[in-house]
Design a protein around this motif. Structure first.
Motif, mmCIF file in Angstrom:
data_model
loop_
_atom_site.group_PDB
_atom_site.id
_atom_site.type_symbol
_atom_site.label_atom_id
_atom_site.label_comp_id
_atom_site.label_asym_id
_atom_site.label_seq_id
_atom_site.Cartn_x
_atom_site.Cartn_y
_atom_site.Cartn_z
ATOM 1 N N SER A 151 -82.724 -123.849 -20.340
ATOM 2 C CA SER A 151 -82.952 -124.581 -21.324
ATOM 3 C C SER A 151 -83.997 -124.497 -22.226
ATOM 4 N N ALA A 152 -83.625 -124.413 -23.490
ATOM 5 C CA ALA A 152 -84.879 -124.329 -24.489
ATOM 6 C C ALA A 152 -84.502 -125.105 -25.902
ATOM 7 N N SER A 153 -85.637 -125.519 -26.433
ATOM 8 C CA SER A 153 -85.434 -125.959 -27.976
ATOM 9 C C SER A 153 -85.394 -124.604 -28.916
ATOM 10 N N VAL A 154 -84.413 -124.380 -29.474
ATOM 11 C CA VAL A 154 -84.267 -123.070 -30.456
ATOM 12 C C VAL A 154 -84.149 -123.750 -31.782
ATOM 13 N N ILE A 155 -85.071 -122.776 -32.632
ATOM 14 C CA ILE A 155 -84.977 -123.005 -34.056
ATOM 15 C C ILE A 155 -83.486 -122.971 -34.824
ATOM 16 N N HIS A 156 -83.044 -123.934 -35.392
ATOM 17 C CA HIS A 156 -81.804 -123.771 -36.045
ATOM 18 C C HIS A 156 -82.268 -123.736 -37.757
ATOM 19 N N ASP A 157 -81.868 -122.619 -38.238
ATOM 20 C CA ASP A 157 -82.370 -122.135 -39.735
ATOM 21 C C ASP A 157 -81.469 -122.838 -40.717
ATOM 22 N N LEU A 158 -80.294 -123.041 -40.320
ATOM 23 C CA LEU A 158 -79.304 -123.982 -41.163
ATOM 24 C C LEU A 158 -79.465 -125.158 -41.385
ATOM 25 N N GLU A 159 -79.942 -126.171 -40.184
ATOM 26 C CA GLU A 159 -80.184 -127.547 -40.372
ATOM 27 C C GLU A 159 -81.778 -127.578 -40.574
ATOM 28 N N LEU A 160 -82.635 -126.589 -40.453
ATOM 29 C CA LEU A 160 -84.085 -126.781 -40.504
ATOM 30 C C LEU A 160 -84.518 -127.720 -39.559
ATOM 31 N N ASN A 161 -84.042 -127.653 -38.256
ATOM 32 C CA ASN A 161 -84.609 -128.595 -37.180
ATOM 33 C C ASN A 161 -84.582 -127.535 -35.828
ATOM 34 N N ASP A 162 -84.965 -128.225 -34.807
ATOM 35 C CA ASP A 162 -84.686 -127.454 -33.439
ATOM 36 C C ASP A 162 -83.356 -128.102 -32.813
ATOM 37 N N GLU A 163 -82.769 -127.253 -32.044
ATOM 38 C CA GLU A 163 -81.648 -127.903 -31.105
ATOM 39 C C GLU A 163 -81.712 -127.115 -29.899
ATOM 40 N N ARG A 164 -81.268 -128.049 -28.748
ATOM 41 C CA ARG A 164 -81.469 -127.666 -27.453
ATOM 42 C C ARG A 164 -80.287 -126.644 -27.057
ATOM 43 N N ARG A 165 -80.541 -125.450 -26.590
ATOM 44 C CA ARG A 165 -79.655 -124.696 -25.990
ATOM 45 C C ARG A 165 -79.602 -124.323 -24.642
ATOM 46 N N TYR A 166 -78.515 -124.053 -23.744
ATOM 47 C CA TYR A 166 -78.394 -123.982 -22.639
ATOM 48 C C TYR A 166 -78.020 -122.441 -22.052
ATOM 49 N N GLY B 215 -77.934 -119.434 -30.315
ATOM 50 C CA GLY B 215 -78.383 -120.116 -31.751
ATOM 51 C C GLY B 215 -77.860 -119.222 -32.975
ATOM 52 N N VAL B 216 -78.024 -119.669 -34.308
ATOM 53 C CA VAL B 216 -77.637 -119.356 -35.342
ATOM 54 C C VAL B 216 -78.161 -117.917 -35.464
ATOM 55 N N VAL B 217 -77.560 -116.986 -36.296
ATOM 56 C CA VAL B 217 -78.052 -115.843 -36.556
ATOM 57 C C VAL B 217 -78.837 -116.250 -38.062
ATOM 58 N N PRO B 218 -80.357 -115.974 -37.991
ATOM 59 C CA PRO B 218 -81.313 -116.386 -39.069
ATOM 60 C C PRO B 218 -80.709 -115.748 -40.345
ATOM 61 N N ASN B 219 -80.426 -114.446 -40.495
ATOM 62 C CA ASN B 219 -80.051 -114.016 -41.773
ATOM 63 C C ASN B 219 -78.758 -114.593 -42.402
ATOM 64 N N LEU B 220 -77.968 -114.804 -41.565
ATOM 65 C CA LEU B 220 -76.624 -115.436 -42.091
ATOM 66 C C LEU B 220 -77.008 -117.036 -42.300
ATOM 67 N N ALA B 221 -77.875 -117.787 -41.565
ATOM 68 C CA ALA B 221 -78.231 -119.096 -41.826
ATOM 69 C C ALA B 221 -78.971 -119.082 -43.310
ATOM 70 N N ASN B 222 -79.745 -118.103 -43.394
ATOM 71 C CA ASN B 222 -80.125 -118.301 -44.986
ATOM 72 C C ASN B 222 -79.316 -118.324 -46.167
ATOM 73 N N GLN B 223 -78.068 -117.568 -45.587
ATOM 74 C CA GLN B 223 -76.765 -117.339 -46.624
ATOM 75 C C GLN B 223 -76.002 -118.853 -46.590
ATOM 76 N N GLY B 224 -76.221 -119.673 -45.830
ATOM 77 C CA GLY B 224 -75.507 -120.974 -45.554
ATOM 78 C C GLY B 224 -74.502 -120.794 -44.698
ATOM 79 N N ILE B 225 -74.511 -119.643 -43.731
ATOM 80 C CA ILE B 225 -73.349 -119.543 -42.812
ATOM 81 C C ILE B 225 -73.922 -119.690 -41.315
#
Length: 459
Positions: free
Chosen positions: A161-176, A202-212
């Motif tokens: 488990s780890a906290s991973v950057i969520h570029d779309l919501e601009l916070n950290d989320e826990r992933r397993y 987690g989310v793809v950073p480049n797509l998250a910057n496009q709102g995906i």
């Protein structure tokens, strides 16, 4: 701990060292010092100090014991005085064995509070993966493992488990990440093992910057088979290859036995992993990318002579599976024509029992992975995200490694491992300006002389 029928032919021969045998004393300490320099002409030497402490309690209840293993790297900071610490898979463990079970059987619950690099996919170190599941984590990556070992089989289940950057919501989320598997002693000489995993990075950073909000699911499996006859054949001295293994400072000083008769082992494994990355041909979409790896390990012992042979194949996509992607989070283009890395190693050594000395020689030939990059140039992939761009019209060429190795056992309290290596890599390049002032790749001298020295004291 797995039954010897499984531990020796399967785990040891496949390259994944089993847990060290419990010490006779309740407390055991190991101090190790590693000095390494891949190229003495560049001055890029490295020194590492490793400290380990293993503690075992008496029985807490009928059949129940507790263990703690502390494993740390110590290094100086940039000012040369501050000392930093890095965890190397420290763990707490509870073991339970009913009184009617053999000493090698039992149920174990292991907690890795800081890092879980000792839980991974694959078996032989060069083709292992998912030692770190979340490359964009914001903190540690702890894990929990439950394992059951019986006389002829064993199973395990683990979660990281780890906290991973969520570029779309601009916070950290826990992933397993989930891992599970088992092993089976088909006969006293033949063993099988299987591992499987699933995680979401987690989310793809480049797509998250496009709102995906597209994420990166990963699925994978590793299958291994082994055969062994006679006494186990221990590890050869190949420090530069196995230096990243978290069991590195434990496995290389496990004593080998020389009963005098013939012994041999052969193991074969393969891994398949799939992950969804950004499509290089359409950046708004994802596509699945497959990575494959395989390894063959053969060992022979006759008297005091040992012979080791190791061969592996790793596709370019497999080399980048934990990075992941090249560029990051982007799958290889369909016209990249990526080709796999293929490597073969042959080594032999001889043990002088009166001196405790085991000198040896090793040779390795590797054809590195490559793909077609920008402007049609060949790009050689040496390691994850470590590349060489070749001059126009040039193709990848084999890499030759030669080593003289030595192991010196100083009783049960100390040991020395050493190797001197020569590596000829004709794919090494740098950039220089041409007549028009444009930087172009040019070859550099291919030869490099290096050394590794490992000292360990045990208390």
């Amino acid at each position: 701990m797995a039954h010897p029928l499984l531990t020796l032919p399967l785990l040891l021969c496949l390259g994944q060292a089993p847990e060290p045998a419990p010490a006779e004393t309740p407390v055991q300490a190991r101090l190790s010092f590693l000095a390494a320099d891949e190229d003495v002409d560049t001055g890029s030497s490295l020194t590492t100090f490793h400290a380990a402490l293993d503690v075992r309690t008496p029985e807490l209840a009928s059949g129940l014991r507790a263990e703690a293993a502390l494993s740390l790297f110590l290094s100086t900071g940039s000012n040369g005085q501050a000392v930093t610490f890095r965890d190397n898979g420290s763990a707490f463990r509870l073991r339970y064995r009913p009184s009617t079970w053999d000493a090698s059987e039992g149920l174990a619950l292991s907690v890795f509070p800081l890092s879980a690099t000792r839980l991974y996919m694959g078996f032989s170190y060069p083709v292992t993966w998912e030692r770190q599941s979340f490359p964009r984590r914001t903190g540690s990556e702890p894990a929990l493992e439950l394992s059951l070992s019986r006389r002829q089989w064993s199973v395990f289940a683990a979660a990281k488990s780890a906290s991973v950057i969520h570029d779309l919501e601009l916070n950290d989320e826990r992933r397993y990440a989930l891992l599970a598997g088992g092993s089976l002693a088909v006969t006293p000489e033949v063993g099988l093992a299987l591992k499987a995993t699933h995680l979401d990075r987690g989310v793809v950073p480049n797509l998250a910057n496009q709102g995906i909000g597209e994420s990166i699911p990963v699925y994978g499996a590793s299958l291994g088979a082994s055969w062994r006859r006679g006494a186990p054949v221990g590890n050869n001295v190949d420090l530069s290859l196995y230096a990243g293994d978290p069991t590195f400072f434990e496995r290389f000083f496990q004593p080998d036995t020389y009963p005098g008769d013939f012994a041999a082992s052969v193991s074969l494994e393969g891994s398949l992993v799939s992950q969804r990355l950004q499509d290089a041909d359409d950046f708004t979409r994802l596509r699945s990318e497959l990575g494959q790896a395989a390894a063959l390990d053969a060992r022979l012992k006759q008297g005091f002579f040992r012979l080791h042979a190791l061969a592996w194949l790793r596709t370019a996509t497999f080399l980048q599976v934990d990075a992941p992607g090249f560029p990051p989070y982007v799958a290889f283009s369909r016209d990249a024509a990526a080709r796999a890395e293929v490597s073969g190693t042959l080594s032999g050594d001889y043990h002088f029992q009166a001196l405790g000395l085991t000198p040896g020689l090793l040779a390795r030939v590797t054809l590195p992975a490559d793909f077609v990059g920008v402007a049609g140039r060949t790009v050689v992939l040496h390691a994850p995200s470590l590349i060489s761009i070749l001059p126009e019209g040039e193709e990848r060429r084999p890499v030759l490694t030669l080593k003289a190795t030595a192991r010196w056992d100083l009783g049960a309290i100390a040991g020395v491992l050493a190797e001197v290596s020569y590596v000829r890599d004709p794919n090494r390049t740098t950039f220089e300006d041409d007549d028009t002032g444009v930087a172009q790749p040019v070859f550099v001298p291919p030869g490099a002389l290096g050394f590794n020295l490992l000292l360990q004291a045990r208390f």
